[in-house]
Design a protein around this motif. Structure first.
Motif, PDB file in Angstrom:
ATOM      1  N   GLY A  67       0.823  -1.204   0.000  1.00 16.70           N
ATOM      2  CA  GLY A  67       0.000   0.000   0.000  1.00 16.70           C
ATOM      3  C   GLY A  67       0.856   1.252   0.000  1.00 16.70           C
ATOM      4  N   THR A  68       0.270   2.355  -0.427  1.00 20.11           N
ATOM      5  CA  THR A  68       1.039   3.594  -0.597  1.00 20.11           C
ATOM      6  C   THR A  68       1.234   4.370   0.700  1.00 20.11           C
ATOM      7  OG1 THR A  68      -0.956   4.853  -1.169  1.00 20.11           O
ATOM      8  CG2 THR A  68       0.258   3.822  -2.981  1.00 20.11           C
ATOM      9  N   SER A  69       0.671   3.894   1.802  1.00 19.94           N
ATOM     10  CA  SER A  69       0.927   4.511   3.111  1.00 19.94           C
ATOM     11  C   SER A  69       1.948   3.723   3.907  1.00 19.94           C
ATOM     12  CB  SER A  69      -0.376   4.618   3.914  1.00 19.94           C
ATOM     13  OG  SER A  69      -1.323   5.420   3.238  1.00 19.94           O
ATOM     14  N   SER A  70       2.442   2.636   3.326  1.00 20.24           N
ATOM     15  CA  SER A  70       3.357   1.754   4.048  1.00 20.24           C
ATOM     16  C   SER A  70       4.744   2.376   4.164  1.00 20.24           C
ATOM     17  CB  SER A  70       3.476   0.413   3.315  1.00 20.24           C
ATOM     18  OG  SER A  70       4.117   0.597   2.047  1.00 20.24           O
ATOM     19  N   GLU A  71       5.505   1.906   5.149  1.00 18.63           N
ATOM     20  CA  GLU A  71       6.881   2.379   5.322  1.00 18.63           C
ATOM     21  C   GLU A  71       7.731   1.983   4.119  1.00 18.63           C
ATOM     22  OE1 GLU A  71      10.586   2.156   8.530  1.00 18.63           O
ATOM     23  OE2 GLU A  71       8.838   0.856   8.772  1.00 18.63           O
ATOM     24  N   GLU A  72       7.486   0.798   3.580  1.00 20.82           N
ATOM     25  CA  GLU A  72       8.281   0.329   2.447  1.00 20.82           C
ATOM     26  C   GLU A  72       8.148   1.280   1.267  1.00 20.82           C
ATOM     27  OE1 GLU A  72       7.238  -3.268   4.916  1.00 20.82           O
ATOM     28  OE2 GLU A  72       6.174  -1.497   4.180  1.00 20.82           O
ATOM     29  N   TYR A  73       6.911   1.658   0.946  1.00 20.49           N
ATOM     30  CA  TYR A  73       6.686   2.554  -0.196  1.00 20.49           C
ATOM     31  C   TYR A  73       7.166   3.971   0.111  1.00 20.49           C
ATOM     32  CZ  TYR A  73       4.111   5.355  -3.632  1.00 20.49           C
ATOM     33  OH  TYR A  73       3.770   6.262  -4.608  1.00 20.49           O
ATOM     34  N   CYS A  74       6.758   4.514   1.240  1.00 21.27           N
ATOM     35  CA  CYS A  74       7.051   5.923   1.559  1.00 21.27           C
ATOM     36  C   CYS A  74       8.541   6.162   1.792  1.00 21.27           C
ATOM     37  CB  CYS A  74       6.250   6.364   2.787  1.00 21.27           C
ATOM     38  SG  CYS A  74       4.465   6.393   2.530  1.00 21.27           S
ATOM     39  N   PHE A  75       9.159   5.331   2.603  1.00 23.47           N
ATOM     40  CA  PHE A  75      10.574   5.540   2.887  1.00 23.47           C
ATOM     41  C   PHE A  75      11.420   5.269   1.652  1.00 23.47           C
ATOM     42  CE2 PHE A  75      14.754   4.025   4.542  1.00 23.47           C
ATOM     43  CZ  PHE A  75      15.179   5.250   5.035  1.00 23.47           C
ATOM     44  N   GLY A 108       0.344   7.249 -10.687  1.00 23.48           N
ATOM     45  CA  GLY A 108       0.276   7.151  -9.246  1.00 23.48           C
ATOM     46  C   GLY A 108      -0.299   5.813  -8.831  1.00 23.48           C
ATOM     47  N   GLN A 109      -0.591   5.677  -7.544  1.00 21.31           N
ATOM     48  CA  GLN A 109      -1.264   4.484  -7.028  1.00 21.31           C
ATOM     49  C   GLN A 109      -2.293   4.893  -5.999  1.00 21.31           C
ATOM     50  OE1 GLN A 109       0.204   0.829  -5.578  1.00 21.31           O
ATOM     51  NE2 GLN A 109       1.785   0.583  -7.150  1.00 21.31           N
ATOM     52  N   ILE A 110      -3.308   4.062  -5.864  1.00 17.38           N
ATOM     53  CA  ILE A 110      -4.353   4.302  -4.873  1.00 17.38           C
ATOM     54  C   ILE A 110      -4.457   3.075  -3.960  1.00 17.38           C
ATOM     55  CG2 ILE A 110      -6.198   3.405  -6.379  1.00 17.38           C
ATOM     56  CD1 ILE A 110      -8.026   5.586  -5.194  1.00 17.38           C
ATOM     57  N   ASN A 111      -4.596   3.314  -2.662  1.00 17.02           N
ATOM     58  CA  ASN A 111      -4.789   2.201  -1.734  1.00 17.02           C
ATOM     59  C   ASN A 111      -6.159   1.578  -1.960  1.00 17.02           C
ATOM     60  OD1 ASN A 111      -2.336   2.337  -0.396  1.00 17.02           O
ATOM     61  ND2 ASN A 111      -3.071   3.834   1.096  1.00 17.02           N
ATOM     62  N   THR A 112      -6.215   0.261  -1.919  1.00 15.91           N
ATOM     63  CA  THR A 112      -7.473  -0.450  -2.151  1.00 15.91           C
ATOM     64  C   THR A 112      -7.714  -1.447  -1.026  1.00 15.91           C
ATOM     65  OG1 THR A 112      -6.325  -2.091  -3.512  1.00 15.91           O
ATOM     66  CG2 THR A 112      -7.333  -0.228  -4.653  1.00 15.91           C
ATOM     67  N   ARG A 162      -4.210 -10.711  -4.125  1.00 11.75           N
ATOM     68  CA  ARG A 162      -4.800  -9.408  -3.829  1.00 11.75           C
ATOM     69  C   ARG A 162      -3.702  -8.381  -3.625  1.00 11.75           C
ATOM     70  NH1 ARG A 162      -6.552  -6.005   0.123  1.00 11.75           N
ATOM     71  NH2 ARG A 162      -5.672  -7.188   1.856  1.00 11.75           N
ATOM     72  N   GLN A 163      -3.941  -7.194  -4.165  1.00 10.55           N
ATOM     73  CA  GLN A 163      -2.976  -6.103  -4.043  1.00 10.55           C
ATOM     74  C   GLN A 163      -3.520  -5.028  -3.110  1.00 10.55           C
ATOM     75  OE1 GLN A 163      -2.599  -5.032  -8.203  1.00 10.55           O
ATOM     76  NE2 GLN A 163      -0.818  -6.360  -8.467  1.00 10.55           N
ATOM     77  N   HIS A 164      -2.637  -4.439  -2.311  1.00 11.55           N
ATOM     78  CA  HIS A 164      -3.034  -3.372  -1.393  1.00 11.55           C
ATOM     79  C   HIS A 164      -3.044  -2.005  -2.078  1.00 11.55           C
ATOM     80  CE1 HIS A 164      -3.071  -5.727   2.361  1.00 11.55           C
ATOM     81  NE2 HIS A 164      -2.136  -6.448   1.770  1.00 11.55           N
ATOM     82  N   GLY A 165      -2.310  -1.884  -3.181  1.00 11.48           N
ATOM     83  CA  GLY A 165      -2.317  -0.654  -3.970  1.00 11.48           C
ATOM     84  C   GLY A 165      -2.524  -0.990  -5.425  1.00 11.48           C
ATOM     85  N   LYS A 166      -3.282  -0.140  -6.139  1.00 15.22           N
ATOM     86  CA  LYS A 166      -3.568  -0.419  -7.552  1.00 15.22           C
ATOM     87  C   LYS A 166      -3.524   0.869  -8.365  1.00 15.22           C
ATOM     88  CE  LYS A 166      -6.453  -4.502  -6.744  1.00 15.22           C
ATOM     89  NZ  LYS A 166      -7.774  -5.130  -6.915  1.00 15.22           N
TER      90      LYS A 166
END
Length: 410
Positions: free
Chosen positions: A231-239, A273-277, A387-391
Motif C-alpha cells: 500500500g502507498t501509506s506503508s513504510e516500504e513505499y514511503c521511505f 500514481g497508485q491508490i490504496n485499495t 490481492r494487491q493493497h495498492g492499484k
C-alpha cells in the motif's frame, strides 16, 4: 486539466502530460518534437545534459503525503521546482512508459494496457513480460514477437541519436535484457544496476564522463512493487521514495562540479500514481459468472481498474452493467473513449501522424469500464493472482496525476 465525470479526470495531452514531457526532451536538443512540448511554465531551461529519473508509481498525491510526514524530504524538495502533470490512459506502466519513451499518444504506439489481446498470437499477453498470462517472461519474443519492430513509432532515443546526442538508459539488471527494454530503449546504450547505490553511481559517472550533449533515462521500479504489496501509506513505499529523492540530491546533484551542474537539468517524475485499495471494494468475475457467460465473447482484459470487454451483439448489456456496477464503474464504448481522446486525439481520417490507428484501437474491448473510487473488477486468469493493497489503471486523482520535479543550477 479537466474532470470528465464524478472522480475521473482526462489526460491533459495539450501540454501537461507525460507525452508533452517527452517532447520537451526532444526540443531541448533541437530535435523536432512529435507533439507539443510542455506548457511554457513547465519548460526547463535548455541544457547540454538532461537527466530524466522515472520512479514507477510516484503519484503527485503520493509524494505530497510522503513530504507531509518528512521534514528531511520537505527540505530537499525546496531545491526543486514542482509541476503537476497527467499520466496517460490507462494509467499503467506498459502504456505510460511507452508514451514517455516515444513522445507519442497511446493510440499511436498501441500499448493500450497491461493485458492486451494480440490477435497475431491468438492470446492474452502480459505486456510487461511479453508473454501469455502465467507464462515465463519473453515467451512471445521466442515465438516471433520482434521487440525492435513491435512499436510503429520511433523512440526518443532513436531521434536523439540521429541528432548525435549521447543517450543512455540506467535500469535494473532484472529488466536490462528483457524484451520490453529492447523495445523501449532502441537507440540508447544501457547500463544495469543491482541496487540503489549502483544506480546512482552509474548515473553520476555517465554525467561526469560525457563530452557531448547527453540524455540519461534512469528508471526505478521497486516503488511500484512496494505500493502493490504493502500500500502507498506503508513504510516500504514511503521511505523508499523518500530515500530515492534524497540520494539523488545529496549523492548525485550535490557531488557534481559546478561547471557540470550549470550544464545539466535533472527531472524526476512518475509513470502513474497508485491508490490504496481494500478487499471490500473488489468485485470478482469468473467463467461461471452470468455476465461473462451471457455477454462476453472472450474474458475481460486490460486490468482490474480499467477493464476492456468484448461484448457480443446481445442487447441489454449497458443496462445490465449499470444495474450491477453503475456506482462503481463508469462504462464507455470504445467510440466514446475516442471522442473523449482518452487514448490521445485522433483526426477524422482515423490517423495520428500518418499512423492508421484502427488496428491499435481494436486491442481494447468494444466496451471499457473505468473504476470509480477504490473499486476494482478482478478476473482470475490463474490461481497465482494475489490481492494487491495498492492499484492503478483508472483516472482518479491518485492515479492520473504525477509530479515533475526540476532541478536547475541557476
Amino acid at each position: 486539466m479537466k474532470r470528465f465525470v464524478k472522480d475521473l479526470w482526462l489526460p491533459d495531452y495539450d501540454g501537461k502530460s507525460l507525452v508533452n514531457l517527452a517532447n520537451s526532451v526532444l526540443m531541448n536538443f533541437n530535435v523536432v518534437p512529435v507533439h507539443e512540448p510542455l506548457g511554457i511554465n513547465s519548460l526547463p531551461h535548455v541544457r547540454k545534459n538532461m537527466v530524466l529519473f522515472v520512479v514507477d508509481a510516484l503519484g503527485y498525491g503520493n509524494l505530497a503525503h510522503i513530504e507531509k510526514n518528512s521534514e528531511e524530504l520537505k527540505n530537499v524538495l525546496k531545491n526543486f521546482r514542482r509541476e503537476k502533470l497527467t499520466s496517460t490512459f490507462p494509467t499503467t506502466t506498459a502504456t505510460a512508459l511507452t508514451s514517455l519513451v516515444t513522445g507519442t499518444y497511446p493510440v499511436e504506439h498501441g500499448m493500450l494496457g497491461y493485458i492486451m489481446y494480440l490477435d497475431r498470437f491468438n492470446t492474452f499477453a502480459n505486456m510487461i513480460n511479453l508473454s501469455p498470462i502465467g507464462f515465463p517472461r519473453d515467451i512471445l519474443v521466442s515465438h516471433g514477437l520482434n521487440p525492435s519492430k513491435f512499436l510503429p513509432v520511433k523512440t526518443i532515443f532513436q531521434r536523439l541519436s540521429d541528432a548525435n546526442v549521447e543517450t543512455w538508459t540506467v535500469t535494473s539488471n532484472a529488466f536490462k535484457n528483457s524484451g520490453l527494454s529492447k523495445m523501449h530503449h532502441q537507440g540508447s546504450s544501457i547500463r544495469g544496476y543491482s541496487d540503489i547505490v549502483e544506480m546512482f553511481s552509474q548515473l553520476k559517472n555517465l554525467i561526469r564522463k560525457s563530452r557531448r550533449e547527453l540524455f540519461v533515462f534512469c528508471y526505478w521500479g521497486l516503488s511500484d512493487m512496494y505500493g502493490h504489496l504493502y500500500g502507498t501509506s506503508s513504510e516500504e513505499y514511503c521511505f523508499g521514495i523518500e530515500l530515492l529523492i534524497k540520494m539523488l540530491y545529496e549523492r548525485v546533484i550535490c557531488r557534481l562540479d559546478k561547471s557540470i551542474l550549470d550544464d545539466t537539468v535533472f527531472m524526476v517524475t512518475g509513470d502513474h500514481g497508485q491508490i490504496n485499495t481494500s478487499w471490500k471494494n473488489e468485485c470478482t468475475l469468473n467463467t461461471s459468472d452470468e455476465m461473462v457467460r451471457e455477454y462476453f465473447s472472450m474474458p475481460p482484459f486490460g486490468d482490474s481498474r480499467t477493464v476492456y470487454m468484448n461484448v457480443c451483439g446481445k442487447s441489454g448489456f449497458e443496462n445490465y452493467f449499470s444495474d450491477r456496477y453503475g456506482e462503481k464503474f463508469h462504462l464507455l464504448t470504445r467510440d466514446e473513449c475516442v471522442e473523449k481522446a482518452l487514448f490521445g486525439p485522433i483526426s477524422e481520417s482515423n490517423c495520428v501522424n500518418g499512423i492508421i490507428v484502427g488496428n491499435n484501437l481494436r486491442r481494447t474491448g468494444n466496451y471499457v469500464a473505468i473504476a470509480h473510487s477504490r473499486y476494482s473488477l478482478n478476473y482470475k486468469y490463474t490461481t497465482e493472482d494475489r490481492r494487491q493493497h495498492g492499484k492503478h489503471g483508472s483516472l482518479t486523482e491518485s492515479e492520473i496525476f504525477v509530479p515533475l520535479l526540476v532541478f536547475e543550477n541557476r
